[in-house]
Design a protein around this motif. Structure first.
Motif, PDB file in Angstrom:
ATOM      1  N   VAL A   1       0.846  -1.307  -0.010  1.00 22.12           N
ATOM      2  CA  VAL A   1       0.035  -0.011  -0.213  1.00 22.12           C
ATOM      3  C   VAL A   1       0.938   1.105  -0.047  1.00 22.12           C
ATOM      4  O   VAL A   1       0.508   2.267  -0.610  1.00 22.12           O
ATOM      5  N   LEU A   2       1.933   1.011   0.706  1.00 15.50           N
ATOM      6  CA  LEU A   2       3.003   2.239   0.738  1.00 15.50           C
ATOM      7  C   LEU A   2       4.200   1.827   0.163  1.00 15.50           C
ATOM      8  O   LEU A   2       4.695   0.853   0.904  1.00 15.50           O
ATOM      9  N   THR A   3       4.930   2.517  -0.534  1.00 16.82           N
ATOM     10  CA  THR A   3       6.470   2.220  -0.849  1.00 16.82           C
ATOM     11  C   THR A   3       7.262   3.306  -0.773  1.00 16.82           C
ATOM     12  O   THR A   3       6.633   4.599  -1.239  1.00 16.82           O
ATOM     13  N   LEU A   4       8.314   3.338  -0.519  1.00 16.36           N
ATOM     14  CA  LEU A   4       9.424   4.610  -0.611  1.00 16.36           C
ATOM     15  C   LEU A   4      10.331   3.966  -1.231  1.00 16.36           C
ATOM     16  O   LEU A   4      11.295   3.058  -0.885  1.00 16.36           O
ATOM     17  N   GLY A   5      10.393   4.725  -2.712  1.00 10.72           N
ATOM     18  CA  GLY A   5      11.235   3.718  -3.591  1.00 10.72           C
ATOM     19  C   GLY A   5      10.892   2.619  -3.832  1.00 10.72           C
ATOM     20  O   GLY A   5       9.944   2.254  -4.149  1.00 10.72           O
ATOM     21  N   GLU A   6      11.738   1.558  -3.628  1.00 16.98           N
ATOM     22  CA  GLU A   6      11.659   0.306  -3.865  1.00 16.98           C
ATOM     23  C   GLU A   6      11.064  -0.405  -2.700  1.00 16.98           C
ATOM     24  O   GLU A   6      10.571  -1.481  -2.762  1.00 16.98           O
ATOM     25  N   HIS A   7      11.208   0.171  -1.349  1.00 20.83           N
ATOM     26  CA  HIS A   7      11.009  -0.464  -0.240  1.00 20.83           C
ATOM     27  C   HIS A   7       9.552  -0.465   0.172  1.00 20.83           C
ATOM     28  O   HIS A   7       8.659   0.324  -0.122  1.00 20.83           O
ATOM     29  N   ARG A   8       9.214  -1.538   0.750  1.00 16.68           N
ATOM     30  CA  ARG A   8       8.213  -1.637   1.524  1.00 16.68           C
ATOM     31  C   ARG A   8       8.320  -1.220   3.059  1.00 16.68           C
ATOM     32  O   ARG A   8       9.390  -1.411   3.413  1.00 16.68           O
ATOM     33  N   LEU A   9       7.322  -0.818   3.842  1.00 14.43           N
ATOM     34  CA  LEU A   9       7.496  -0.812   5.435  1.00 14.43           C
ATOM     35  C   LEU A   9       7.508  -2.108   6.142  1.00 14.43           C
ATOM     36  O   LEU A   9       6.588  -2.838   5.669  1.00 14.43           O
ATOM     37  N   ARG A  10       8.182  -2.050   7.241  1.00 18.78           N
ATOM     38  CA  ARG A  10       8.263  -3.228   8.067  1.00 18.78           C
ATOM     39  C   ARG A  10       6.604  -3.343   8.663  1.00 18.78           C
ATOM     40  O   ARG A  10       6.336  -2.300   9.076  1.00 18.78           O
ATOM     41  N   TYR A  11       6.070  -4.459   8.875  1.00 22.01           N
ATOM     42  CA  TYR A  11       4.795  -4.632   9.214  1.00 22.01           C
ATOM     43  C   TYR A  11       4.882  -4.570  10.894  1.00 22.01           C
ATOM     44  O   TYR A  11       4.468  -5.431  11.393  1.00 22.01           O
ATOM     45  N   ASN A  12       5.552  -3.800  11.604  1.00 19.72           N
ATOM     46  CA  ASN A  12       5.304  -3.382  12.847  1.00 19.72           C
ATOM     47  C   ASN A  12       4.286  -2.342  13.104  1.00 19.72           C
ATOM     48  O   ASN A  12       3.580  -1.728  12.055  1.00 19.72           O
ATOM     49  N   SER A  13       3.845  -2.083  14.345  1.00 19.62           N
ATOM     50  CA  SER A  13       2.856  -1.016  14.534  1.00 19.62           C
ATOM     51  C   SER A  13       2.919   0.027  13.794  1.00 19.62           C
ATOM     52  O   SER A  13       1.955   0.845  13.475  1.00 19.62           O
ATOM     53  N   VAL A  14       4.108   0.690  13.767  1.00 19.02           N
ATOM     54  CA  VAL A  14       4.384   2.011  13.181  1.00 19.02           C
ATOM     55  C   VAL A  14       4.155   1.969  11.662  1.00 19.02           C
ATOM     56  O   VAL A  14       3.413   2.497  11.079  1.00 19.02           O
ATOM     57  N   GLY A  15       4.829   0.876  10.956  1.00 17.21           N
ATOM     58  CA  GLY A  15       4.292   0.744   9.592  1.00 17.21           C
ATOM     59  C   GLY A  15       3.073   0.587   9.267  1.00 17.21           C
ATOM     60  O   GLY A  15       2.420   1.144   8.188  1.00 17.21           O
TER      61      GLY A  15
ATOM     62  N   LEU B   1      -1.770 -11.346  12.282  1.00 15.35           N
ATOM     63  CA  LEU B   1      -2.035 -12.118  11.202  1.00 15.35           C
ATOM     64  C   LEU B   1      -0.747 -12.525  10.256  1.00 15.35           C
ATOM     65  O   LEU B   1      -0.058 -13.459   9.864  1.00 15.35           O
ATOM     66  N   ARG B   2       0.112 -11.279  10.127  1.00 16.33           N
ATOM     67  CA  ARG B   2       0.983 -11.059   9.207  1.00 16.33           C
ATOM     68  C   ARG B   2       2.489 -11.779   9.955  1.00 16.33           C
ATOM     69  O   ARG B   2       3.438 -12.183   9.176  1.00 16.33           O
ATOM     70  N   ALA B   3       2.436 -11.356  11.064  1.00 15.55           N
ATOM     71  CA  ALA B   3       3.454 -11.955  12.027  1.00 15.55           C
ATOM     72  C   ALA B   3       4.862 -11.611  11.638  1.00 15.55           C
ATOM     73  O   ALA B   3       5.809 -12.545  11.947  1.00 15.55           O
ATOM     74  N   GLU B   4       5.270 -10.349  11.066  1.00 18.84           N
ATOM     75  CA  GLU B   4       6.524 -10.005  10.950  1.00 18.84           C
ATOM     76  C   GLU B   4       7.182  -9.675  12.025  1.00 18.84           C
ATOM     77  O   GLU B   4       8.238  -9.881  12.515  1.00 18.84           O
ATOM     78  N   VAL B   5       6.306  -8.847  12.836  1.00 13.01           N
ATOM     79  CA  VAL B   5       6.700  -8.292  14.248  1.00 13.01           C
ATOM     80  C   VAL B   5       5.828  -8.386  15.064  1.00 13.01           C
ATOM     81  O   VAL B   5       4.514  -8.015  14.802  1.00 13.01           O
ATOM     82  N   LEU B   6       6.047  -8.988  16.264  1.00 13.66           N
ATOM     83  CA  LEU B   6       4.931  -9.289  17.117  1.00 13.66           C
ATOM     84  C   LEU B   6       4.608  -8.310  18.209  1.00 13.66           C
ATOM     85  O   LEU B   6       3.369  -8.354  18.931  1.00 13.66           O
ATOM     86  N   THR B   7       5.177  -7.528  18.540  1.00 13.25           N
ATOM     87  CA  THR B   7       5.188  -6.627  19.617  1.00 13.25           C
ATOM     88  C   THR B   7       4.328  -5.512  19.079  1.00 13.25           C
ATOM     89  O   THR B   7       4.665  -4.933  18.099  1.00 13.25           O
ATOM     90  N   ILE B   8       3.152  -5.095  19.714  1.00 18.17           N
ATOM     91  CA  ILE B   8       2.104  -4.200  19.213  1.00 18.17           C
ATOM     92  C   ILE B   8       2.192  -2.882  20.018  1.00 18.17           C
ATOM     93  O   ILE B   8       2.419  -2.947  21.341  1.00 18.17           O
ATOM     94  N   ASN B   9       2.494  -1.904  19.464  1.00 12.94           N
ATOM     95  CA  ASN B   9       2.650  -0.568  20.033  1.00 12.94           C
ATOM     96  C   ASN B   9       1.193   0.099  19.800  1.00 12.94           C
ATOM     97  O   ASN B   9       1.194   0.833  18.847  1.00 12.94           O
ATOM     98  N   ILE B  10       0.265  -0.042  20.745  1.00 18.21           N
ATOM     99  CA  ILE B  10      -1.151   0.471  20.497  1.00 18.21           C
ATOM    100  C   ILE B  10      -0.863   2.118  20.509  1.00 18.21           C
ATOM    101  O   ILE B  10      -1.704   2.456  19.795  1.00 18.21           O
ATOM    102  N   VAL B  11      -0.145   2.457  21.284  1.00 18.72           N
ATOM    103  CA  VAL B  11      -0.257   4.009  21.271  1.00 18.72           C
ATOM    104  C   VAL B  11       0.019   4.701  19.912  1.00 18.72           C
ATOM    105  O   VAL B  11      -0.462   5.575  19.301  1.00 18.72           O
ATOM    106  N   GLN B  12       1.074   4.143  19.175  1.00 19.46           N
ATOM    107  CA  GLN B  12       1.637   4.558  18.087  1.00 19.46           C
ATOM    108  C   GLN B  12       0.510   4.336  16.777  1.00 19.46           C
ATOM    109  O   GLN B  12       0.200   5.193  16.234  1.00 19.46           O
TER     110      GLN B  12
END
Ligand SMILES: Nc1ncnc2c1ncn2[C@@H]1O[C@H](COP(=O)(O)OP(=O)(O)OP(=O)(O)O)[C@@H](O)[C@H]1O
Ligand SMILES: [Mg+2]
Lengths: 283, 514
Positions: B44-58, B134-145
């Motif tokens: 959904v979002l790319t920066l150049g070639e990159h996609r964002l890591r699926y952590n809470s911020v991403g 569900l995607r389980a790339e990063v499992l810690t959830i930062n609900i505030v972010q």
């Protein structure tokens, strides 16, 4: 020409039954559907007019249950309906005439005559969006008559009509009644009184009585009382009895009471009216 | 408080409509698409070639961006007709006679719009951590972010949309379908103007969409690749490299900036006091009065003149039968009737343009002219409440519905007649066939969407998006039958047309007693 309403029932979305086990056979003439708000009049008419599917039972028009056969002979004035506000009355009627399968040529004369009949000739070329409520209602009446319907269903047709137009409409119905079936619903008793050959009293989805006005009045004979009470006694009578009419008099308050026995020793039996019958059956 | 009562009544009315449930279900489905599987070749979002890591911020960023950029378009059409409904149901006339001030009323409507849209944000706030797990790339959830990103970015945008929707409804010429088209362009231009905002964090508060601030924060990260294009919905054939995103700290000015935009939404709604007529009698009033002055009505006495039903010319029975052609003509007249004279002049202009300048892109561009005519198809009976009259005439499905469709086809064919004549003259048979399939397709789309939604909006917005993408995606002519002359797409367009007609028929069958 015969309309058979056979054991119709209607249940809106698993709720209560708005109409239940309703059976009626109609022949040419005007039948007045009389009932209080929410009785199921519009529900019944929508079903007969093929707008609504009954939950049970069926409607036969001359022995057939094909809705399109009935639609060919149908003129319907719903209780609530919209119009296309940018069209003039003539244009709107032309559109409806095409949908009803009337040729353009026949429609032309027919529309001109109907506009005359409902007294809309002067406004006929203006957009309907600018019409008053009563004028719109008359456009509705005109479209119902376009195809010279054998079955005419009019739901509270006189709503919004001024007294002069109301009289015109009653006469119109009386004139039309000779060779067609007309179903007219109202809770205005005088409308029915003026035109109906038979009256179907309906309440809470049930048919209470189906009779000629005279026969209906006969069933009320001896059940309508006239008496005059003091102001202090009034609350008691209003609480205990069905009061169909009140009149302020110098000697007290004159009441009309519908009840099987005399509500007081000085009460006099009086002639019943349809209004009394309506209240007597539906209260 | 009055405002709360107005908003509450309005909100309840909407929540109980089935469309509310549909909106939530769609949002839930879309939320899962926004966070594609790790090995997907789109993001959904790319920066150049990159996609964002699926952590809470991403994920928060992805959701915030889709809300800000995409939902801001659809949200308008979702909350579109709150004032209009009051007008139609005549609740408005009742409210107008109460003590409620116009400002209170408008703010109440804005609040109701905003509450409805907030339900969407709330759902997305729930979906975000679910998708992360569900995607389980990063499992810690930062609900505030997550919450900060979705609500600080999303809520002010929704507030602005809610306000603009109310404002549009108070302006007579933006009230109807024209407003639906106008909003599409307002939205396009506002998004385009985003690029004008500099990369300075300080001035990002001028960004109503709220995405500049968090995005510049990502750019400022030490690991960010040197300035590269930000893309919504980027794709790649290879596995995309992943960019780690760090928590974003919202500065006080940035938060105040967002809150100001939030308030600005109410301000936009209040602007409506100037044009709002407080439900005075609808259009054409002055004209009617003038008319009645010029041609006074006959007196009531003449109104009661005698008349007899017996004077009516009897209809011969053969005069009443199925006449398909006259129904088509009637439907066609109905299409054209409500249009002002300049619309017809424009239509003629387009026919001539097609003759003189038969360029496909130009011809696709001008299809915007009859959008409001097409969009009335299939929902007219619902919108104008004429179903009780129309659906009790003979054969409302097998006769009236095809006639409505064919009327639309005829109109479209007329619109394209100049172009099609040129194609015939130059012997471009393939292109001509393709254009013809388009002539069949567009009215079918209008009829199907109008029938199933019961409103004109669904077609209007779908058509505009299609139109816009087809015009801008120059590499993909197959997106529009009037742009392509590839023989492969024609059967596809015809199949889609058939499917749409099926949908319309089923939709109509549901409304009519058989
Ligand atoms: N669309 C609907 N959904 C649910 N219930 C309905 C619907 N239409 C009518 N009803 C219910 O069916 C019952 C009968 O309604 P109906 O409109 O037939 O009454 P009516 O006799 O025509 O009343 P009125 O004199 O007010 O026009 C009412 O209790 C009403 O609440
Ligand atoms: Mg009714």
């Amino acid at each position: 020409m015969e309309l058979n309403i056979e054991a119709i029932g209607k249940q809106y979305k698993r709720g209560t039954w708005s109409l239940r086990d309703f059976t009626l056979t109609l022949e040419p003439g005007v039948v007045g559907l009389l009932g209080p708000n929410g009785a199921g009049k519009s529900t019944l008419m929508n079903i007969v007019a093929t707008l609504l599917k009954p939950s049970e039972g069926r409607v036969l028009w001359n022995g057939s249950d094909d809705p399109n056969a009935l639609r060919r002979d149908l003129g319907y004035l719903p209780q609530h309906f919209g119009v296309y506000p940018n069209l003039s009355a003539i244009e709107f009627l032309q559109y409806m005439a095409a949908l009803k399968g009337i040729s353009a040529k026949a429609a032309k004369t027919r529309i001109a005559e109907l506009l005359h009949l409902v007294n809309l000739e002067d406004a006929a070329r203006r957009p309907i969006g600018g019409y008053s409520g009563g004028m719109r209602q008359r456009v509705g009446i005109a479209q119902a008559l376009l195809n010279d319907p054998k079955l005419l269903i009019v739901d509270e047709p006189t709503v919004g009509l001024d007294p002069a137009e109301r009289v015109r409409f009653r006469n119109l119905i009386a004139d039309l009644a000779t060779d067609r079936i007309i179903i007219l619903s109202t809770h205005i008793v005088s409308d029915v009184e003026a035109t109906a050959h038979t009256i179907a009293l309906i309440n809470k989805g049930h048919l209470l009585s189906y009779n000629t006005p005279d026969a209906l009045l006969a069933t009320m004979q001896g059940r309508v009382w006239d008496l005059t009470v003091t102001r202090d006694d009034l609350p008691y009578f209003k609480e205990q009895y069905l009061v169909s009419h009140m009149n302020q008099r110098p000697e007290g308050i004159q009441l009309r009471i519908v009840h099987d026995e005399a509500p007081a020793s000085h009460a006099q039996i009086t002639h019943p009216t349809l209004e009394d019958a309506f209240l007597g059956y539906t209260a | 408080m009055q405002i709360i009562q107005i908003a509450k009544a309005d909100f309840l009315q909407r929540v109980r409509a089935p469309s509310f449930m549909i909106m939530l279900i769609l949002t839930a489905i879309l939320s899962t698409l926004f966070v594609p599987p790790l090995d997907a070749n789109y993001a959904v979002l790319t920066l150049g070639e990159h996609r964002l890591r699926y952590n809470s911020v991403g994920i928060g960023l992805m959701f915030a961006f889709t809300i800000s950029v995409l939902l801001s378009l659809f949200a308008f059409y979702i909350v579109r007709n709150t004032v209009q409904r009051d007008r139609q149901t005549r609740v408005g006339q009742i409210i107008a006679t109460t003590q409620t001030s116009t400002v209170t009323y408008l703010i109440g409507k804005w609040a109701s719009n905003l509450t409805l849209l907030s339900a969407n944000l709330a759902l997305m706030t729930i979906m975000a951590p679910i998708m992360q797990l569900l995607r389980a790339e990063v499992l810690t959830i930062n609900i505030v972010q997550l919450v900060l990103l979705i609500w600080l970015v999303g809520l002010p945008v929704m507030s602005l949309v809610a306000g603009v929707a109310v404002l549009f409804e108070t302006i007579p010429f933006l009230r109807g379908g024209f407003g639906n088209i106008a909003y599409f362009f307002v939205w396009t231009f506002s998004l385009a103007s985003l690029g004008l905002i500099g990369t300075d964090l300080g001035i990002s508060i001028y960004d109503p969409f709220g995405i500049a601030y968090p995005w510049f924060a990502v750019y400022a990260q030490p690991n960010a690749p040197s300035i590269q294009a930000l893309n919504l919905l980027g794709g790649s054939t290879r596995l995309m490299p992943v960019l780690d995103v760090y928590p974003i700290s919202w500065s006080l000015p940035a938060i105040i900036g967002r809150l100001s935009w939030m308030a600005a939404g109410a301000g936009v709604a209040v602007l409506g006091v100037i044009p709002f007529d407080r439900f005075a009698k609808p259009q054409g009033r002055k004209l009617v009065n003038l008319w009645e002055k010029l041609f006074p009505k006959q007196s009531a006495a003449s109104g009661a003149k005698a008349f007899e039903v017996s004077r009516l010319t009897p209809l011969a029975t053969d005069r009443v039968r199925s006449r398909f052609l006259s129904v088509i003509i009637a439907e066609l007249r109905l299409l054209i009737k409500g249009q002002p004279w300049w619309w017809l002049v424009g239509l003629g202009g387009i026919v001539i343009l097609g003759l003189l300048e038969p360029r496909p892109e130009l011809m696709v561009a001008v299809t915007i002219w009859p959008v409001l005519v097409w969009s009335a198809q299939g929902n007219r009976e619902k919108t104008h409440d004429t179903a009780a009259l129309i659906y009790t005439t003979p054969h409302p499905v097998v006769r009236q519905l095809p006639a409505t469709y064919l009327a639309g086809v005829i109109l479209t064919a007329v619109l394209m007649s100049g172009f099609m004549l040129q194609l015939t003259l130059s012997g471009a048979w393939l292109a001509l066939t393709s254009v013809l399939s388009g002539v069949l397709l567009i009215p079918a789309l209008a009829l199907a969407l109008g029938t199933i939604s019961g409103t004109a909006r669904l077609f209007e917005i779908s058509f505009l998006i299609w139109w816009y993408i087809a015009l801008n995606a120059s590499g993909f002519p197959a997106l529009h039958p009037m742009l392509t002359d590839s023989p492969a797409t024609i059967p596809v367009y015809l199949a889609v047309t058939a499917a749409l007609l099926m949908v319309a028929t089923l939709g109509r069958l549901r409304m009519v007693v058989q």
